[in-house]
Scaffold this motif. Structure first.
Motif, mmCIF file in Angstrom:
data_model
loop_
_atom_site.group_PDB
_atom_site.id
_atom_site.type_symbol
_atom_site.label_atom_id
_atom_site.label_comp_id
_atom_site.label_asym_id
_atom_site.label_seq_id
_atom_site.Cartn_x
_atom_site.Cartn_y
_atom_site.Cartn_z
ATOM 1 N N ASN A 205 -21.283 -12.292 16.168
ATOM 2 C CA ASN A 205 -20.813 -13.506 16.844
ATOM 3 C C ASN A 205 -21.778 -14.663 16.623
ATOM 4 N N LYS A 206 -23.058 -14.379 16.672
ATOM 5 C CA LYS A 206 -24.080 -15.404 16.473
ATOM 6 C C LYS A 206 -23.992 -15.993 15.060
ATOM 7 N N GLN A 207 -23.813 -15.122 14.056
ATOM 8 C CA GLN A 207 -23.679 -15.586 12.677
ATOM 9 C C GLN A 207 -22.398 -16.395 12.505
ATOM 10 N N GLN A 208 -21.319 -15.934 13.126
ATOM 11 C CA GLN A 208 -20.051 -16.658 13.038
ATOM 12 C C GLN A 208 -20.184 -18.048 13.641
ATOM 13 N N GLN A 209 -20.817 -18.147 14.784
ATOM 14 C CA GLN A 209 -20.999 -19.447 15.433
ATOM 15 C C GLN A 209 -21.840 -20.374 14.563
ATOM 16 N N ALA A 210 -22.886 -19.838 13.957
ATOM 17 C CA ALA A 210 -23.755 -20.636 13.095
ATOM 18 C C ALA A 210 -22.994 -21.127 11.865
ATOM 19 N N MET A 211 -22.163 -20.267 11.287
ATOM 20 C CA MET A 211 -21.379 -20.656 10.109
ATOM 21 C C MET A 211 -20.349 -21.723 10.480
ATOM 22 N N VAL A 212 -19.694 -21.562 11.607
ATOM 23 C CA VAL A 212 -18.707 -22.551 12.052
ATOM 24 C C VAL A 212 -19.399 -23.893 12.257
ATOM 25 N N GLU A 213 -20.572 -23.879 12.859
ATOM 26 C CA GLU A 213 -21.336 -25.105 13.083
ATOM 27 C C GLU A 213 -21.688 -25.784 11.762
ATOM 28 N N LEU A 214 -22.092 -24.993 10.792
ATOM 29 C CA LEU A 214 -22.445 -25.525 9.478
ATOM 30 C C LEU A 214 -21.227 -26.172 8.805
ATOM 31 N N GLU B 48 -28.761 -25.924 -0.974
ATOM 32 C CA GLU B 48 -27.805 -25.355 -1.941
ATOM 33 C C GLU B 48 -26.577 -24.819 -1.215
ATOM 34 N N LEU B 49 -26.795 -24.190 -0.074
ATOM 35 C CA LEU B 49 -25.690 -23.657 0.729
ATOM 36 C C LEU B 49 -24.769 -24.790 1.171
ATOM 37 N N ARG B 50 -25.345 -25.865 1.669
ATOM 38 C CA ARG B 50 -24.547 -27.007 2.110
ATOM 39 C C ARG B 50 -23.776 -27.636 0.942
ATOM 40 N N ALA B 51 -24.395 -27.677 -0.222
ATOM 41 C CA ALA B 51 -23.723 -28.227 -1.402
ATOM 42 C C ALA B 51 -22.505 -27.388 -1.777
ATOM 43 N N ILE B 52 -22.619 -26.086 -1.676
ATOM 44 C CA ILE B 52 -21.495 -25.202 -1.993
ATOM 45 C C ILE B 52 -20.381 -25.355 -0.952
ATOM 46 N N ILE B 53 -20.754 -25.449 0.319
ATOM 47 C CA ILE B 53 -19.753 -25.652 1.371
ATOM 48 C C ILE B 53 -19.051 -26.989 1.155
ATOM 49 N N ARG C 157 -5.184 -28.568 -5.756
ATOM 50 C CA ARG C 157 -6.147 -28.661 -4.654
ATOM 51 C C ARG C 157 -5.462 -28.801 -3.302
ATOM 52 N N LEU C 158 -6.110 -28.194 -2.311
ATOM 53 C CA LEU C 158 -5.648 -28.288 -0.929
ATOM 54 C C LEU C 158 -6.432 -29.389 -0.219
ATOM 55 N N SER C 159 -5.927 -29.836 0.907
ATOM 56 C CA SER C 159 -6.615 -30.877 1.672
ATOM 57 C C SER C 159 -7.909 -30.324 2.281
ATOM 58 N N ILE C 160 -8.793 -31.227 2.643
ATOM 59 C CA ILE C 160 -10.053 -30.837 3.278
ATOM 60 C C ILE C 160 -9.768 -30.079 4.568
ATOM 61 N N GLN C 161 -8.804 -30.571 5.350
ATOM 62 C CA GLN C 161 -8.465 -29.906 6.617
ATOM 63 C C GLN C 161 -7.948 -28.484 6.387
ATOM 64 N N LYS C 162 -7.133 -28.308 5.371
ATOM 65 C CA LYS C 162 -6.602 -26.978 5.050
ATOM 66 C C LYS C 162 -7.732 -26.041 4.632
ATOM 67 N N LYS C 163 -8.636 -26.542 3.777
ATOM 68 C CA LYS C 163 -9.766 -25.719 3.329
ATOM 69 C C LYS C 163 -10.678 -25.375 4.512
ATOM 70 N N TYR C 164 -10.876 -26.322 5.424
ATOM 71 C CA TYR C 164 -11.683 -26.090 6.624
ATOM 72 C C TYR C 164 -11.032 -25.003 7.485
#
Length: 86
Positions: free
Chosen positions: A63-72, A23-28, A42-49
């Motif tokens: 920092n660990k949570q931030q890294q995990a979120m960036v990876e996701l 569900e998390l991945r679907a929302i992202i 709508r904005l571009s995918i790159q802009k939203k990223y």
């Protein structure tokens, strides 16, 4: 991971009901496609990223949570890039 995402987007109703990583991945995925915005605005995918990375970087997550979120987000961006090429 779910709790970290919920901290990033506390004011969104759909975020509080996330129970699984799927569900998390679907929302992202939807977030990167800017599906919650009117098509003409709508904005571009790159802009939203970029905006998502900025939000993560400026958050109070560890920092660990931030890294995990960036990876996701990277994984979901890669999936979108692959979909576009097919």
């Amino acid at each position: 991971m779910i709790k970290a995402f919920q901290l990033l987007y506390q004011n969104r109703q759909s975020v509080s009901s996330i129970k699984t990583e799927e569900e998390l991945r679907a929302i992202i995925h939807s977030e990167l496609l800017d599906e919650y915005t009117h098509p003409r605005a709508r904005l571009s995918i790159q802009k939203k990223y970029s905006m998502a990375l900025e939000r993560i970087e400026n958050s109070k997550l560890s920092n660990k949570q931030q890294q995990a979120m960036v990876e996701l987000y990277k994984e979901e961006l890669k999936k979108l890039s692959t979909e576009d090429n097919n």
